[in-house]
Design a protein around this motif. Structure first.
Motif, mmCIF file in Angstrom:
data_model
loop_
_atom_site.group_PDB
_atom_site.id
_atom_site.type_symbol
_atom_site.label_atom_id
_atom_site.label_comp_id
_atom_site.label_asym_id
_atom_site.label_seq_id
_atom_site.Cartn_x
_atom_site.Cartn_y
_atom_site.Cartn_z
ATOM 1 N N PRO A 51 15.628 12.779 -7.293
ATOM 2 C CA PRO A 51 15.902 12.408 -5.901
ATOM 3 C C PRO A 51 17.363 12.013 -5.680
ATOM 4 O O PRO A 51 17.921 12.274 -4.622
ATOM 5 C CB PRO A 51 14.960 11.210 -5.670
ATOM 6 N N GLU A 52 17.988 11.391 -6.680
ATOM 7 C CA GLU A 52 19.386 10.985 -6.557
ATOM 8 C C GLU A 52 20.302 12.202 -6.411
ATOM 9 O O GLU A 52 21.268 12.188 -5.646
ATOM 10 C CB GLU A 52 19.807 10.158 -7.765
ATOM 11 N N THR A 53 19.988 13.279 -7.136
ATOM 12 C CA THR A 53 20.793 14.501 -7.040
ATOM 13 C C THR A 53 20.697 15.093 -5.637
ATOM 14 O O THR A 53 21.708 15.506 -5.042
ATOM 15 C CB THR A 53 20.334 15.541 -8.078
ATOM 16 N N ILE A 54 19.464 15.123 -5.093
ATOM 17 C CA ILE A 54 19.272 15.623 -3.727
ATOM 18 C C ILE A 54 19.996 14.728 -2.728
ATOM 19 O O ILE A 54 20.611 15.205 -1.765
ATOM 20 C CB ILE A 54 17.776 15.707 -3.385
ATOM 21 N N ARG A 55 19.942 13.426 -2.945
ATOM 22 C CA ARG A 55 20.612 12.494 -2.041
ATOM 23 C C ARG A 55 22.101 12.772 -1.988
ATOM 24 O O ARG A 55 22.713 12.797 -0.906
ATOM 25 C CB ARG A 55 20.375 11.049 -2.498
ATOM 26 N N ARG A 56 22.713 13.018 -3.158
ATOM 27 C CA ARG A 56 24.154 13.306 -3.210
ATOM 28 C C ARG A 56 24.469 14.634 -2.518
ATOM 29 O O ARG A 56 25.493 14.770 -1.845
ATOM 30 C CB ARG A 56 24.636 13.324 -4.656
ATOM 31 N N SER A 57 23.604 15.618 -2.700
ATOM 32 C CA SER A 57 23.813 16.918 -2.060
ATOM 33 C C SER A 57 23.794 16.789 -0.546
ATOM 34 O O SER A 57 24.670 17.307 0.166
ATOM 35 C CB SER A 57 22.731 17.908 -2.512
ATOM 36 N N LEU A 58 22.794 16.079 -0.049
ATOM 37 C CA LEU A 58 22.656 15.928 1.401
ATOM 38 C C LEU A 58 23.775 15.063 1.975
ATOM 39 O O LEU A 58 24.247 15.313 3.097
ATOM 40 C CB LEU A 58 21.296 15.313 1.720
ATOM 41 N N ALA A 59 24.184 14.039 1.219
ATOM 42 C CA ALA A 59 25.283 13.187 1.691
ATOM 43 C C ALA A 59 26.560 13.997 1.858
ATOM 44 O O ALA A 59 27.321 13.808 2.816
ATOM 45 C CB ALA A 59 25.502 12.036 0.706
ATOM 46 N N LEU A 60 26.792 14.915 0.929
ATOM 47 C CA LEU A 60 27.978 15.768 1.014
ATOM 48 C C LEU A 60 27.900 16.678 2.236
ATOM 49 O O LEU A 60 28.875 16.819 2.989
ATOM 50 C CB LEU A 60 28.104 16.600 -0.268
ATOM 51 N N LEU A 61 26.736 17.276 2.465
ATOM 52 C CA LEU A 61 26.569 18.163 3.619
ATOM 53 C C LEU A 61 26.646 17.386 4.925
ATOM 54 O O LEU A 61 27.162 17.891 5.934
ATOM 55 C CB LEU A 61 25.229 18.902 3.516
ATOM 56 N N LYS A 62 26.148 16.164 4.913
ATOM 57 C CA LYS A 62 26.219 15.339 6.117
ATOM 58 C C LYS A 62 27.666 14.980 6.438
ATOM 59 O O LYS A 62 28.076 14.999 7.608
ATOM 60 C CB LYS A 62 25.391 14.062 5.918
ATOM 61 N N ASP A 63 28.445 14.651 5.409
ATOM 62 C CA ASP A 63 29.862 14.323 5.615
ATOM 63 C C ASP A 63 30.618 15.501 6.223
ATOM 64 O O ASP A 63 31.608 15.303 6.947
ATOM 65 C CB ASP A 63 30.506 13.921 4.283
ATOM 66 N N MET A 64 30.179 16.712 5.919
ATOM 67 C CA MET A 64 30.832 17.917 6.433
ATOM 68 C C MET A 64 30.188 18.393 7.742
ATOM 69 O O MET A 64 30.493 19.489 8.208
ATOM 70 C CB MET A 64 30.752 19.041 5.386
ATOM 71 N N ASN A 65 29.269 17.561 8.292
ATOM 72 C CA ASN A 65 28.595 17.890 9.550
ATOM 73 C C ASN A 65 27.810 19.195 9.475
ATOM 74 O O ASN A 65 27.737 19.958 10.454
ATOM 75 C CB ASN A 65 29.597 17.948 10.708
ATOM 76 N N VAL A 66 27.248 19.441 8.314
ATOM 77 C CA VAL A 66 26.405 20.625 8.139
ATOM 78 C C VAL A 66 24.955 20.283 8.468
ATOM 79 O O VAL A 66 24.240 21.079 9.078
ATOM 80 C CB VAL A 66 26.509 21.164 6.686
ATOM 81 N N VAL A 67 24.520 19.094 8.082
ATOM 82 C CA VAL A 67 23.151 18.653 8.361
ATOM 83 C C VAL A 67 23.177 17.213 8.866
ATOM 84 O O VAL A 67 24.160 16.484 8.688
ATOM 85 C CB VAL A 67 22.252 18.736 7.098
ATOM 86 N N ASP A 68 22.066 16.815 9.489
ATOM 87 C CA ASP A 68 21.807 15.412 9.806
ATOM 88 C C ASP A 68 20.656 14.959 8.928
ATOM 89 O O ASP A 68 19.699 15.723 8.701
ATOM 90 C CB ASP A 68 21.428 15.236 11.283
ATOM 91 N N VAL A 69 20.749 13.745 8.442
ATOM 92 C CA VAL A 69 19.702 13.215 7.570
ATOM 93 C C VAL A 69 19.081 11.994 8.247
ATOM 94 O O VAL A 69 19.781 11.052 8.620
ATOM 95 C CB VAL A 69 20.275 12.825 6.190
ATOM 96 N N PHE A 70 17.766 12.047 8.402
ATOM 97 C CA PHE A 70 17.024 10.934 9.009
ATOM 98 C C PHE A 70 16.038 10.402 7.983
ATOM 99 O O PHE A 70 15.330 11.171 7.321
ATOM 100 C CB PHE A 70 16.283 11.410 10.261
ATOM 101 N N GLU A 71 15.971 9.110 7.873
ATOM 102 C CA GLU A 71 15.148 8.479 6.843
ATOM 103 C C GLU A 71 13.672 8.851 6.970
ATOM 104 O O GLU A 71 12.997 9.106 5.986
ATOM 105 C CB GLU A 71 15.303 6.956 6.902
ATOM 106 N N LYS A 72 13.164 8.923 8.191
ATOM 107 C CA LYS A 72 11.727 9.136 8.356
ATOM 108 C C LYS A 72 11.367 10.549 8.798
ATOM 109 O O LYS A 72 10.300 11.051 8.453
ATOM 110 C CB LYS A 72 11.170 8.130 9.361
#
Length: 205
Positions: free
Chosen positions: A46-67
Motif C-alpha cells: 500500500p505504501e508503494t501505491i500511496r507514493r505513486s498516487l501522491a506523485l500523480l496528484k502533485d502533477m495534477n494527473v489524478v485526485d485522491v479522496f480518502e473515502k
C-alpha cells in the motif's frame, strides 16, 4: 559498459497509470477504486501505491479522496508527466554514461602510465647489455630547444635518438607529435644507442 539506471517501483507504477490515461484506458473524470484495488493489480505494498498516487496528484494527473477513491483529472497532464520523466531519465542516463566513460578513461591512463613506467625501469636495467634504452635529459634555461616544436628540431635526423615522451611537471606526454612545443624544464625521454648519448645531450643543452 554503463550499468542501466534502475527506476523505482512506485515511479514505474505512476508511469503505467499515466500511460493508461493517455491511451484511454482511464477516462478524464472517471473514478477508479481505492488503493487496495491498485495494490492487488500491481502486487505491491500500500505504501508503494500511496507514493505513486501522491506523485500523480502533485502533477495534477489524478485526485485522491480518502473515502471515494481516485478520480482521473487530466489526460494532458498525464502526457506531460510522461514527457517530463522521459527527459529527466535520458538526462540521467547521459550523465551517468559520461561519468562512467571518465572513470574508464582515468583507469586506462593510470594503467598506461604504470606500464610506461615499468617499461622505462626495465629498459634502464638493460643499459649495460648494449640494447636501445630510454634516457632522460632536462631542458635547461640556456637550451636552444626552448620555444621550438619537435618538427622544427628535426631531433632524430640531428641526433640519432627518438623522443618517446616529455615530462612536464606532473604530466607525462607520450609520443608527442611534431607540433609539440618544448619549454624550459621539460624532461625529454628518448631512446638511442649508447654511442650517441653524448651527442644527444649536447644537442639538448
Amino acid at each position: 559498459m554503463a550499468k542501466k539506471i534502475q527506476t523505482p517501483t512506485y515511479l514505474k507504477i505512476a508511469m503505467d497509470i499515466a500511460s493508461r490515461i493517455v491511451n484511454g484506458d482511464f477516462i478524464e473524470g472517471e473514478k477508479i477504486s481505492g488503493r487496495s484495488t491498485l495494490v492487488s493489480i500491481y502486487n505491491v505494498s500500500p505504501e508503494t501505491i500511496r507514493r505513486s498516487l501522491a506523485l500523480l496528484k502533485d502533477m495534477n494527473v489524478v485526485d485522491v479522496f480518502e473515502k471515494s477513491g481516485i478520480r482521473i483529472q487530466s489526460k494532458e497532464n498525464a502526457n506531460e508527466f510522461l514527457k517530463a520523466f522521459k527527459r529527466k531519465n535520458e538526462f540521467a542516463m547521459i550523465k551517468k554514461d559520461i561519468y562512467d566513460i571518465l572513470e574508464e578513461k582515468k583507469s586506462i591512463e593510470e594503467e598506461l602510465e604504470n606500464k610506461i613506467s615499468n617499461l622505462i625501469d626495465f629498459a634502464t636495467s638493460l643499459r649495460n647489455v648494449g640494447l636501445i634504452i630510454p634516457y632522460e635529459s632536462l631542458v635547461e634555461p640556456n637550451s636552444l630547444m626552448i620555444g621550438k616544436t619537435l618538427g622544427e628540431l628535426n631531433f632524430w635526423h640531428k641526433t640519432g635518438a627518438t623522443i618517446v615522451g616529455v615530462k612536464r611537471k606532473e604530466e607525462l606526454f607520450l609520443s608527442p607529435g611534431p607540433n609539440f612545443q618544448i619549454i624550459q624544464n621539460d624532461i625529454l625521454v628518448y631512446v638511442c644507442n649508447n654511442d650517441v648519448v653524448d651527442k644527444v645531450k649536447e644537442y639538448i643543452t
